[in-house]
Write a protein that holds these residues in place. Structure first.
Motif, PDB file in Angstrom:
ATOM      1  N   UNK A  61       0.840  -1.203   0.000  1.00  0.00           N
ATOM      2  CA  UNK A  61       0.000   0.000   0.000  1.00  0.00           C
ATOM      3  C   UNK A  61       0.871   1.249   0.000  1.00  0.00           C
ATOM      4  N   UNK A  62       2.014   1.193   0.689  1.00  0.00           N
ATOM      5  CA  UNK A  62       2.948   2.318   0.697  1.00  0.00           C
ATOM      6  C   UNK A  62       3.443   2.623  -0.716  1.00  0.00           C
ATOM      7  N   UNK A  63       3.861   1.584  -1.441  1.00  0.00           N
ATOM      8  CA  UNK A  63       4.345   1.788  -2.805  1.00  0.00           C
ATOM      9  C   UNK A  63       3.238   2.269  -3.738  1.00  0.00           C
ATOM     10  N   UNK A  64       2.029   1.774  -3.539  1.00  0.00           N
ATOM     11  CA  UNK A  64       0.885   2.214  -4.336  1.00  0.00           C
ATOM     12  C   UNK A  64       0.584   3.693  -4.059  1.00  0.00           C
ATOM     13  N   UNK A  65       0.669   4.088  -2.797  1.00  0.00           N
ATOM     14  CA  UNK A  65       0.454   5.489  -2.417  1.00  0.00           C
ATOM     15  C   UNK A  65       1.481   6.397  -3.089  1.00  0.00           C
ATOM     16  N   UNK A  66       2.749   5.971  -3.046  1.00  0.00           N
ATOM     17  CA  UNK A  66       3.811   6.761  -3.681  1.00  0.00           C
ATOM     18  C   UNK A  66       3.580   6.868  -5.187  1.00  0.00           C
ATOM     19  N   UNK A  67       3.191   5.781  -5.807  1.00  0.00           N
ATOM     20  CA  UNK A  67       2.920   5.782  -7.250  1.00  0.00           C
ATOM     21  C   UNK A  67       1.760   6.706  -7.595  1.00  0.00           C
ATOM     22  N   UNK A  68       0.707   6.711  -6.772  1.00  0.00           N
ATOM     23  CA  UNK A  68      -0.445   7.583  -7.005  1.00  0.00           C
ATOM     24  C   UNK A  68      -0.045   9.051  -6.920  1.00  0.00           C
ATOM     25  N   UNK A  69       0.724   9.397  -5.904  1.00  0.00           N
ATOM     26  CA  UNK A  69       1.172  10.787  -5.735  1.00  0.00           C
ATOM     27  C   UNK A  69       2.041  11.207  -6.919  1.00  0.00           C
ATOM     28  N   UNK A  70       2.926  10.329  -7.357  1.00  0.00           N
ATOM     29  CA  UNK A  70       3.826  10.643  -8.481  1.00  0.00           C
ATOM     30  C   UNK A  70       3.045  10.852  -9.777  1.00  0.00           C
ATOM     31  N   UNK A  71       2.090   9.986 -10.069  1.00  0.00           N
ATOM     32  CA  UNK A  71       1.350  10.097 -11.332  1.00  0.00           C
ATOM     33  C   UNK A  71       0.402  11.295 -11.343  1.00  0.00           C
ATOM     34  N   UNK A  72      -0.123  11.697 -10.181  1.00  0.00           N
ATOM     35  CA  UNK A  72      -1.024  12.855 -10.122  1.00  0.00           C
ATOM     36  C   UNK A  72      -0.285  14.183 -10.197  1.00  0.00           C
ATOM     37  N   UNK A  73       0.999  14.178  -9.932  1.00  0.00           N
ATOM     38  CA  UNK A  73       1.755  15.436  -9.894  1.00  0.00           C
ATOM     39  C   UNK A  73       2.127  15.890 -11.305  1.00  0.00           C
ATOM     40  N   UNK A  74       2.535  17.150 -11.395  1.00  0.00           N
ATOM     41  CA  UNK A  74       2.944  17.702 -12.688  1.00  0.00           C
ATOM     42  C   UNK A  74       4.378  17.335 -13.064  1.00  0.00           C
ATOM     43  N   UNK A  75       5.165  16.853 -12.093  1.00  0.00           N
ATOM     44  CA  UNK A  75       6.554  16.454 -12.351  1.00  0.00           C
ATOM     45  C   UNK A  75       6.860  15.171 -11.564  1.00  0.00           C
ATOM     46  N   UNK A  76       6.544  13.997 -12.141  1.00  0.00           N
ATOM     47  CA  UNK A  76       6.721  12.739 -11.422  1.00  0.00           C
ATOM     48  C   UNK A  76       8.159  12.450 -10.968  1.00  0.00           C
ATOM     49  N   UNK A  77       9.144  12.845 -11.763  1.00  0.00           N
ATOM     50  CA  UNK A  77      10.544  12.606 -11.389  1.00  0.00           C
ATOM     51  C   UNK A  77      10.921  13.361 -10.124  1.00  0.00           C
ATOM     52  N   UNK A  78      10.486  14.610 -10.022  1.00  0.00           N
ATOM     53  CA  UNK A  78      10.762  15.414  -8.835  1.00  0.00           C
ATOM     54  C   UNK A  78      10.089  14.812  -7.610  1.00  0.00           C
ATOM     55  N   UNK A  79       8.844  14.386  -7.745  1.00  0.00           N
ATOM     56  CA  UNK A  79       8.116  13.816  -6.607  1.00  0.00           C
ATOM     57  C   UNK A  79       8.744  12.493  -6.171  1.00  0.00           C
ATOM     58  N   UNK A  80       9.174  11.681  -7.121  1.00  0.00           N
ATOM     59  CA  UNK A  80       9.862  10.433  -6.784  1.00  0.00           C
ATOM     60  C   UNK A  80      11.125  10.720  -5.981  1.00  0.00           C
ATOM     61  N   UNK A  81      11.912  11.712  -6.428  1.00  0.00           N
ATOM     62  CA  UNK A  81      13.134  12.068  -5.706  1.00  0.00           C
ATOM     63  C   UNK A  81      12.821  12.697  -4.349  1.00  0.00           C
ATOM     64  N   UNK A  82      11.699  13.413  -4.237  1.00  0.00           N
ATOM     65  CA  UNK A  82      11.255  13.941  -2.946  1.00  0.00           C
ATOM     66  C   UNK A  82      11.074  12.797  -1.945  1.00  0.00           C
ATOM     67  N   UNK A  83      10.399  11.730  -2.371  1.00  0.00           N
ATOM     68  CA  UNK A  83      10.223  10.569  -1.501  1.00  0.00           C
ATOM     69  C   UNK A  83      11.575   9.916  -1.187  1.00  0.00           C
ATOM     70  N   UNK A  84      12.411   9.782  -2.185  1.00  0.00           N
ATOM     71  CA  UNK A  84      13.714   9.141  -2.003  1.00  0.00           C
ATOM     72  C   UNK A  84      14.556   9.866  -0.959  1.00  0.00           C
ATOM     73  N   UNK A  85      14.718  11.183  -1.116  1.00  0.00           N
ATOM     74  CA  UNK A  85      15.586  11.939  -0.221  1.00  0.00           C
ATOM     75  C   UNK A  85      14.997  12.110   1.175  1.00  0.00           C
ATOM     76  N   UNK A  86      13.679  12.098   1.300  1.00  0.00           N
ATOM     77  CA  UNK A  86      13.067  12.289   2.609  1.00  0.00           C
ATOM     78  C   UNK A  86      12.842  10.994   3.375  1.00  0.00           C
TER      79      UNK A  86
END
Length: 129
Positions: A61-86
């Protein structure tokens, strides 16, 4: 009483390095995001709270949540890296990011250089020349 000097804001076109690394590298800022919350469409603090709750209970569910947030955003790469670094690097929540294209790659502590030529990095890790 002395004032604590804050680092100047980075802007597009700045020449930067990763000043805490063994090999600092040299790159240019091509994009800048002062608040990742605008890209996500939600407050970063609440997104990370929900993500950390899922990390404890259910990794699927955690990975699904992260995927949902990334796909809904205007810049998925930035949001993915936001999760990675935080999640990987604990401490203060990182909200400011810069996209850096490296001309000379910095080291990754034990390795000789970062693998890719460009990417999103927290601005607190960067320093302008």
């Amino acid at each position: 009483m002395t004032k604590k000097r804050s680092a100047p804001e980075l802007k597009i076109g700045d020449l930067v390095c990763m000043y805490r690394r063994r090999a600092r590298g040299m790159g240019i800022v091509t994009e800048y995001c002062a608040d990742v919350g605008k890209i996500i469409g939600q407050e970063p603090e609440t997104v990370m709270e929900v993500y950390r709750e899922y990390a404890i209970k259910d990794w699927r569910r955690r990975d699904q949540f992260k995927q949902e947030i990334c796909t809904r955003s205007s810049n998925p790469d930035l949001v993915f890296d936001f999760f990675l670094y935080n999640t990987a690097f604990k401490g203060k929540l990182k909200k400011k990011f810069a996209f850096v294209r490296w001309s000379k790659k910095p080291s990754t502590y034990t390795a000789d250089a970062i693998y890719s030529n460009c990417g999103w990095f927290p601005t607190e890790w960067l320093k302008a020349y």
